[in-house]
Design a protein around this motif. Structure first.
Motif, short mmCIF file in Angstrom:
data_model
loop_
_atom_site.label_atom_id
_atom_site.label_comp_id
_atom_site.label_asym_id
_atom_site.label_seq_id
_atom_site.Cartn_x
_atom_site.Cartn_y
_atom_site.Cartn_z
N SER A 183 0.86 -1.18 0.00
CA SER A 183 0.00 0.00 0.00
C SER A 183 0.89 1.23 0.00
N VAL A 184 0.29 2.39 -0.24
CA VAL A 184 1.05 3.65 -0.23
C VAL A 184 0.71 4.44 1.03
N SER A 185 1.65 5.29 1.42
CA SER A 185 1.45 6.19 2.56
C SER A 185 1.25 7.61 2.05
N LEU A 186 0.40 8.36 2.73
CA LEU A 186 0.06 9.72 2.31
C LEU A 186 0.46 10.74 3.37
N TRP A 187 0.86 11.92 2.90
CA TRP A 187 1.12 13.06 3.75
C TRP A 187 0.05 14.11 3.49
N ALA A 298 -11.30 5.87 10.42
CA ALA A 298 -10.23 4.86 10.38
C ALA A 298 -9.93 4.34 11.78
N THR A 299 -9.94 5.22 12.76
CA THR A 299 -9.65 4.83 14.15
C THR A 299 -10.74 3.94 14.72
N SER A 300 -12.00 4.26 14.40
CA SER A 300 -13.12 3.47 14.93
C SER A 300 -13.33 2.16 14.20
N GLY A 301 -12.77 2.05 13.00
CA GLY A 301 -12.97 0.86 12.19
C GLY A 301 -14.11 0.98 11.21
N ARG A 302 -14.83 2.10 11.24
CA ARG A 302 -15.91 2.30 10.27
C ARG A 302 -15.36 2.35 8.85
N LEU A 303 -14.21 3.03 8.69
CA LEU A 303 -13.53 3.04 7.39
C LEU A 303 -12.58 1.85 7.34
N THR A 304 -12.78 0.97 6.39
CA THR A 304 -11.99 -0.26 6.33
C THR A 304 -10.94 -0.26 5.22
N GLU A 305 -11.15 0.54 4.18
CA GLU A 305 -10.22 0.60 3.06
C GLU A 305 -10.24 2.01 2.48
N ALA A 306 -9.17 2.35 1.78
CA ALA A 306 -9.12 3.57 0.97
C ALA A 306 -8.17 3.28 -0.17
N THR A 316 -4.72 1.71 -6.40
CA THR A 316 -3.63 1.52 -5.44
C THR A 316 -4.14 1.70 -4.02
N PRO A 317 -4.01 0.69 -3.15
CA PRO A 317 -4.49 0.82 -1.77
C PRO A 317 -3.69 1.84 -0.97
N ILE A 318 -4.37 2.53 -0.08
CA ILE A 318 -3.74 3.48 0.85
C ILE A 318 -3.68 2.82 2.22
N GLY A 319 -2.48 2.76 2.80
CA GLY A 319 -2.32 2.06 4.07
C GLY A 319 -2.19 2.96 5.27
N SER A 320 -1.64 4.16 5.08
CA SER A 320 -1.46 5.05 6.23
C SER A 320 -1.49 6.51 5.77
N ARG A 322 -0.42 10.50 7.27
CA ARG A 322 0.28 11.28 8.29
C ARG A 322 0.14 12.76 7.99
N GLY A 323 0.26 13.57 9.04
CA GLY A 323 0.23 15.01 8.90
C GLY A 323 0.84 15.65 10.11
N ALA A 324 0.85 16.97 10.13
CA ALA A 324 1.46 17.69 11.25
C ALA A 324 0.79 17.37 12.57
N GLU A 325 -0.51 16.98 12.53
CA GLU A 325 -1.26 16.70 13.76
C GLU A 325 -1.17 15.24 14.19
N GLY A 326 -0.46 14.43 13.43
CA GLY A 326 -0.37 13.01 13.77
C GLY A 326 -0.73 12.15 12.58
N GLY A 327 -1.02 10.88 12.83
CA GLY A 327 -1.32 9.99 11.73
C GLY A 327 -2.22 8.85 12.14
N PHE A 328 -2.59 8.02 11.15
CA PHE A 328 -3.43 6.87 11.41
C PHE A 328 -3.23 5.86 10.29
N THR A 329 -3.62 4.62 10.55
CA THR A 329 -3.52 3.57 9.56
C THR A 329 -4.91 3.14 9.13
N ILE A 330 -4.95 2.43 8.00
CA ILE A 330 -6.23 2.01 7.43
C ILE A 330 -6.21 0.50 7.26
#
Length: 365
Positions: A183-187, A298-306, A316-320, A322-330
């Motif tokens: 997967s790819v990571s996004l900023w 994404a944190t709650s699990g409601r979003l399962t894919e992107a 192309t799947p998106i896996g994570s 990130r930004g200035a305020e923090g990040g999360f995974t998918i």
């Protein structure tokens, strides 16, 4: 000699120094993306009073350009991205080329450029692919990436639409756009935006990509693969990546994608996915989706894919993120079942391993 296709005749001037077959075979083993070019290109000129003329398939070669050419000063330039695919029977095919032709015209209108007739666009693509079909790699992700582009070639200094244009199509043998990673990571950039209402966001012009480069460099500095842009007004609504549209997948099996409001590119892959999803019973909404909601879902699990989509990257799947305020995974940071299903459905139609109920594919060689 003349190479005649459909309604437009292109004078055929074969390259005097084509790449030898053995050398070409080596180049196609692992062509990467955008580095390996074919022997020929298509070219058509436009001038006021004469219209479109001098249509040729000729050797790919450098261009001679006057330093006062309008494009160098006022940036009247547009382009497209599309692919020719190897078919199971050994031939070649295009995917929805008419959609690219219409988008090319829409970009020209926005940039105050002369519109290229659809039949010339299509005939130039067909003629070039027929000429350089041997450059299509046989690999699973291999294709012939086609780059039609047009720029203002009139020699003058002054702010006005140009009266002369050069239209060219070149071709590049390519493999997968993203290699290796599941997967790819996004900023998420907060400082830069891609386009504002009333701007050129819906046009496929070089300026949009030029302004994205500094944000993409920011993403790379933070260890991410791609940048994702937010809207220019509130700086909270997800719009698109540097060169790809985006979809969000939820635990109820539905999807959301940002709406076409003039600030993002109307992707042909995006439009194809909307049609495929609807026909597979997947509910898809074109609706605004905020970066805050994305993180919460994404944190709650409601979003399962992107996933991101476009001609180059396909799906192309998106896996994570990130930004200035923090990040999360998918999800599991790999391709999810619905993303996989959409990708397989699309690729199968493009490559001719499944029926094409939409009439999207044109076999040309």
């Amino acid at each position: 000699m003349m190479l005649t296709v459909a309604t437009q005749s292109f004078a055929f001037e074969p390259s005097a120094n084509p790449v030898a077959e053995a050398e070409r075979a080596k180049m196609l083993i692992d062509p990467g993306f955008g580095r390996v070019f074919t022997d020929h290109m298509a070219i058509v000129r436009y001038s006021e009073g004469k219209g479109w003329h001098d249509a040729r398939i000729t050797a790919r070669q450098p261009l001679a350009m006057d330093p006062a050419a309008s494009v160098l000063h006022y940036a009247q330039e547009i382009f497209e991205g599309m692919k020719a695919y190897r078919r199971p029977n050994g031939g070649a095919a295009l995917f929805r080329p008419e959609a690219n032709a219409r988008r090319f015209q829409a970009s020209a209108r926005r940039m105050a450029m002369v519109e290229l007739p659809e039949e010339i666009f299509l005939d130039s693509i067909r003629a070039l692919v027929r000429t350089d079909k041997a450059w299509i790699p046989d690999s699973e992700d291999g294709a012939l990436y086609l780059r039609p582009f047009m720029f203002a070639s009139e020699v003058f200094l002054g702010v006005k639409p140009a009266a002369e244009y050069l239209y060219i199509v070149m071709a590049s043998s390519v493999g997968a756009y993203f290699k290796g990673a599941p997967s790819v990571s996004l900023w998420v950039t907060r400082e830069y935006t891609r386009a504002a209402p009333g701007g050129t966001g819906a046009a496929k012009c070089g300026g949009n990509y030029a302004t994205s480069l500094i944000a993409q460099a920011e993403a790379i500095r933070h260890g991410c693969d791609q940048v994702v842009f937010l809207d220019a007004v509130e700086r909270r609504w997800v719009e698109e990546l540097g060169g790809m549209n985006i979809f969000f997948v939820f635990d109820d099996g539905s999807m959301v994608t940002p709406p076409l409001t003039g600030t993002i590119l109307p992707g042909i892959t995006r439009d194809s996915i909307l049609r495929l999803a609807a026909d597979q019973g997947i509910t898809v909404r074109e609706a605004p989706y905020s970066i805050e909601q994305w993180q919460a879902d994404a944190t709650s699990g409601r979003l399962t894919e992107a996933f991101a989509c476009g001609t180059a990257a396909v799906v192309t799947p998106i896996g994570s993120v990130r930004g200035a305020e923090g990040g999360f995974t998918i999800g599991g940071q790999s391709i999810g079942p619905l993303t996989q299903r959409i990708r397989e459905s699309l690729v199968a139609i493009q490559r001719g391993t499944a029926p094409d109920p939409y009439g999207w594919v044109e076999e040309i060689a």
